[in-house]
Write a protein that holds these residues in place. Structure first.
Motif, mmCIF file in Angstrom:
data_model
loop_
_atom_site.group_PDB
_atom_site.id
_atom_site.type_symbol
_atom_site.label_atom_id
_atom_site.label_comp_id
_atom_site.label_asym_id
_atom_site.label_seq_id
_atom_site.Cartn_x
_atom_site.Cartn_y
_atom_site.Cartn_z
ATOM 1 N N HIS A 1 -20.759 -31.517 -58.247
ATOM 2 C CA HIS A 1 -20.296 -31.060 -56.941
ATOM 3 C C HIS A 1 -21.260 -31.494 -55.834
ATOM 4 O O HIS A 1 -20.849 -31.822 -54.719
ATOM 5 C CB HIS A 1 -20.131 -29.534 -56.938
ATOM 6 C CG HIS A 1 -19.710 -28.993 -55.614
ATOM 7 N ND1 HIS A 1 -18.445 -29.192 -55.112
ATOM 8 C CD2 HIS A 1 -20.381 -28.272 -54.681
ATOM 9 C CE1 HIS A 1 -18.358 -28.616 -53.926
ATOM 10 N NE2 HIS A 1 -19.520 -28.048 -53.639
ATOM 11 N N ASP A 2 -22.548 -31.508 -56.156
ATOM 12 C CA ASP A 2 -23.545 -31.931 -55.165
ATOM 13 C C ASP A 2 -23.457 -33.429 -54.866
ATOM 14 O O ASP A 2 -23.833 -33.873 -53.782
ATOM 15 C CB ASP A 2 -24.962 -31.621 -55.657
ATOM 16 C CG ASP A 2 -25.185 -30.127 -55.825
ATOM 17 O OD1 ASP A 2 -24.595 -29.352 -55.041
ATOM 18 O OD2 ASP A 2 -25.939 -29.750 -56.740
ATOM 19 N N LEU A 3 -22.940 -34.199 -55.818
ATOM 20 C CA LEU A 3 -22.878 -35.642 -55.653
ATOM 21 C C LEU A 3 -21.615 -36.111 -54.948
ATOM 22 O O LEU A 3 -21.512 -37.270 -54.578
ATOM 23 C CB LEU A 3 -22.983 -36.326 -57.019
ATOM 24 C CG LEU A 3 -24.295 -36.099 -57.768
ATOM 25 C CD1 LEU A 3 -24.228 -36.757 -59.131
ATOM 26 C CD2 LEU A 3 -25.466 -36.618 -56.967
ATOM 27 N N SER A 4 -20.634 -35.259 -54.748
ATOM 28 C CA SER A 4 -19.398 -35.677 -54.079
ATOM 29 C C SER A 4 -19.677 -35.863 -52.581
ATOM 30 O O SER A 4 -20.530 -35.193 -52.001
ATOM 31 C CB SER A 4 -18.298 -34.642 -54.292
ATOM 32 O OG SER A 4 -18.651 -33.426 -53.673
ATOM 33 N N LEU B 1 -30.985 -29.349 -61.732
ATOM 34 C CA LEU B 1 -30.424 -28.504 -60.671
ATOM 35 C C LEU B 1 -29.256 -29.174 -59.949
ATOM 36 O O LEU B 1 -28.484 -28.515 -59.258
ATOM 37 C CB LEU B 1 -31.511 -28.145 -59.649
ATOM 38 C CG LEU B 1 -32.657 -27.280 -60.157
ATOM 39 C CD1 LEU B 1 -33.706 -27.107 -59.066
ATOM 40 C CD2 LEU B 1 -32.111 -25.922 -60.596
ATOM 41 N N ILE B 2 -29.098 -30.492 -60.084
ATOM 42 C CA ILE B 2 -28.042 -31.227 -59.383
ATOM 43 C C ILE B 2 -26.802 -31.266 -60.254
ATOM 44 O O ILE B 2 -26.860 -31.596 -61.439
ATOM 45 C CB ILE B 2 -28.515 -32.653 -59.062
ATOM 46 C CG1 ILE B 2 -29.721 -32.601 -58.133
ATOM 47 C CG2 ILE B 2 -27.400 -33.463 -58.417
ATOM 48 C CD1 ILE B 2 -30.373 -33.935 -57.897
ATOM 49 N N SER B 3 -25.655 -30.951 -59.638
ATOM 50 C CA SER B 3 -24.394 -30.977 -60.372
ATOM 51 C C SER B 3 -23.475 -32.044 -59.784
ATOM 52 O O SER B 3 -23.790 -32.685 -58.770
ATOM 53 C CB SER B 3 -23.717 -29.601 -60.305
ATOM 54 O OG SER B 3 -23.314 -29.346 -58.979
ATOM 55 N N ALA C 1 -19.509 -35.662 -48.590
ATOM 56 C CA ALA C 1 -19.211 -34.556 -47.676
ATOM 57 C C ALA C 1 -17.947 -34.884 -46.886
ATOM 58 O O ALA C 1 -17.617 -36.044 -46.654
ATOM 59 C CB ALA C 1 -20.382 -34.351 -46.726
ATOM 60 N N ARG D 1 -36.001 -30.563 -61.940
ATOM 61 C CA ARG D 1 -35.356 -30.787 -60.645
ATOM 62 C C ARG D 1 -34.019 -31.515 -60.820
ATOM 63 O O ARG D 1 -33.038 -31.212 -60.143
ATOM 64 C CB ARG D 1 -36.305 -31.610 -59.774
ATOM 65 C CG ARG D 1 -35.854 -31.844 -58.395
ATOM 66 C CD ARG D 1 -35.965 -30.589 -57.596
ATOM 67 N NE ARG D 1 -35.698 -30.907 -56.205
ATOM 68 C CZ ARG D 1 -35.990 -30.148 -55.217
ATOM 69 N NH1 ARG D 1 -36.581 -28.997 -55.446
ATOM 70 N NH2 ARG D 1 -35.709 -30.482 -53.993
#
Length: 113
Positions: free
Chosen positions: A25-28, A21-23, A30, A18
């Motif tokens: 880009h996902d942590l920047s 799956l996080i990159s 919104a 799991r």
């Protein structure tokens, strides 16, 4: 340290999969909403805060200020209350001192002094 159980091994493998799956880009963060919808939300929020404040102020005024017609009987409105009387101190009568020849009497327990 004890050996890991099969359930613990399976949980570790699932968490590891799991996490992969996080990159970045996902942590920047919104982007904030833009456009007309954002302005309408802000206006609604400000108007609702003003309406709540106005309602609270009206309720406080209605509670704190008496109305003209319900402020009491007509006699009370035209005649103020008389001033309070000065309290007077009444001197207590001194207790009689028994003479040396008289026997001293004690008060009975049923009668307070």
């Amino acid at each position: 340290m004890s050996a890991r159980s099969p359930i613990e091994e399976r949980l570790r493998a699932a968490f590891d999969a799991r996490a992969r799956l996080i990159s970045a880009h996902d942590l920047s963060p919104a982007r904030p909403p833009t456009g007309r919808a954002w302005g309408n939300r802000r206006i609604r929020r400000v108007l609702s805060a003003v309406a709540v404040t106005a309602a609270a102020a009206a309720a406080a005024l209605a509670f704190l200020l008496p109305s003209g017609s319900d402020s009491g009987s007509p006699e009370r409105r035209h005649h103020p209350a008389p001033p309070a009387h000065d309290p007077t101190v009444t001197p207590r009568a001194p207790e009689p001192v028994p003479s040396p020849g008289e026997p001293r009497s004690r008060p009975s327990p049923s009668q307070p002094r």
